[in-house]
Design an enzyme around this catalytic site. Structure first.
Site, PDB file in Angstrom:
ATOM      1  N   LYS A   1       0.814  -1.180  -0.095  1.00 59.43           N
ATOM      2  CA  LYS A   1       0.092   0.191   0.019  1.00 59.43           C
ATOM      3  C   LYS A   1       0.788   1.232  -0.212  1.00 59.43           C
ATOM      4  CE  LYS A   1      -3.813  -2.458   2.423  1.00 59.43           C
ATOM      5  NZ  LYS A   1      -4.429  -2.533   3.680  1.00 59.43           N
TER       6      LYS A   1
ATOM      7  N   GLN B   1      -4.918  -1.827  10.008  1.00 58.86           N
ATOM      8  CA  GLN B   1      -5.022  -3.145   9.382  1.00 58.86           C
ATOM      9  C   GLN B   1      -5.387  -4.061  10.000  1.00 58.86           C
ATOM     10  OE1 GLN B   1      -3.803  -3.545   6.069  1.00 58.86           O
ATOM     11  NE2 GLN B   1      -3.921  -5.630   6.231  1.00 58.86           N
TER      12      GLN B   1
ATOM     13  N   ASP C   1     -11.505   2.724   4.792  1.00 61.94           N
ATOM     14  CA  ASP C   1     -11.848   1.220   4.394  1.00 61.94           C
ATOM     15  C   ASP C   1     -13.283   1.015   4.212  1.00 61.94           C
ATOM     16  OD1 ASP C   1      -9.616  -0.588   4.314  1.00 61.94           O
ATOM     17  OD2 ASP C   1      -9.147  -0.487   6.253  1.00 61.94           O
TER      18      ASP C   1
END
Ligand code: GUN
Length: 293
Positions: free
Chosen positions: A54, A98, A121
């Site tokens: 990422k 995460q 997200d």
């Protein structure tokens, strides 16, 4: 035997980056560089790999991303108060925690602590509620990327039987909602299978479009699929072997087994994975645009 088309997510992600570039440049002209905070708690090896790819992509696009590693023993309250600080920090447009998190931390509490305007997200209940009611703000990256792949390759779910294997909040559940919604990439008739479905094969064999997000390497072989179906493989597993690299990357689908029977499949690697990252970049650019107006 039929020709099985490979649906390259790598190619589609490049097309996405090309369309994002002018949006990024126009933000930069007003002094704004889209910026993401990535929180990585503990030592989960696959998570470290994802976070690295990422941040590599953000750097490549000239965007800002900062990975904040926190110790495995971080408390839930400690993590939440850190997120509170990031919520107040206007130098970050997006916040990503995460997953998975260590056992002492409840991920739903942590996700709720992220400001919904920074939740790139799309996991916050407010964002999932907006998605479910047909007014999405941030769409979770993997399902959003899958929609882009199918629309790029002109696969229209309308009127089709779509079977989703796996009901996670990250992939399966939002995927099932999007594909059944009344919009141009939706209108499918969706069946959602999960760990309590007695015989997944009964359903997967009926699918015109099969989305596989079970997390089991090479589970799906030719007896699970209908002739001519489109298969989207969300799985990614590193399997040790005797090759030079010492491992191979495989999906939830045994591609060799189903090639020649299905009409199209996303490869692993190079299918869904690059799209998840592209959608994270897109959501972060969107967050910067929303916060700058
Ligand atoms: N772990 C696996 N996939 C994801 C994702 O899309 N977002 C986050 N935050 N964690 C993940």
């Amino acid at each position: 035997m039929i020709d099985t088309r490979l649906l390259s997510g790598k190619d589609v992600s490049q097309a996405v980056y090309t369309t994002l570039d002018p949006r990024i440049q126009s933000l930069k002209q007003t002094g704004i560089v889209p910026s993401l905070a990535v929180i990585l708690v503990g030592d989960d090896a696959p998570s470290k790999v994802y976070v690295k790819s990422k941040s590599r992509q953000f750097a490549k696009m000239g965007l800002k991303s900062e990975t904040i590693p926190l110790p495995e023993a971080t408390s839930e309250a400690g993590l939440i108060s850190f997120i509170d600080e990031l919520n107040q920090d206007s130098s970050f447009h997006g916040i990503l925690v995460q997953l998975p998190l260590p056992a002492q931390i409840r991920s739903e509490k942590v996700i709720r602590a992220i400001s919904p305007e920074k939740d790139v997200d799309g996991f916050h209940p407010e964002n999932l509620g907006l998605l479910t009611s047909g007014q999405p703000r941030f769409i979770p990256c993997t399902p959003k990327g899958i929609l882009k792949i199918i629309s790029h390759y002109k696969i229209n779910p309308s009127g089709k039987h779509v079977v989703v294997l796996g009901r996670s909040n990250i992939v399966g559940r939002p995927m099932s909602i999007l594909l059944s919604s009344k919009n141009e990439n939706g209108n499918g008739t969706v069946t959602l299978c999960h760990s309590s479905t007695p015989d997944i094969k009964t359903f997967s064999r009926q699918a015109d479009i099969l989305i596989v997000a079970l997390g089991v390497p090479k589970l799906i072989t030719k007896t699970f699929v209908k002739k001519g179906a489109v298969i989207i493989d969300v799985g990614i597993h590193r399997i040790p072997n005797n090759s030079e690299k010492g491992y191979e990357i495989v999906g939830d689908v045994d591609r060799k087994s189903i090639e020649g029977k299905v009409s199209a499949i996303t490869p692993v690697p190079g299918g869904v994975g690059p799209m998840t990252i592209a959608m994270l970049v897109e959501n972060t650019v969107e967050a910067a645009e929303i916060q700058s107006t």
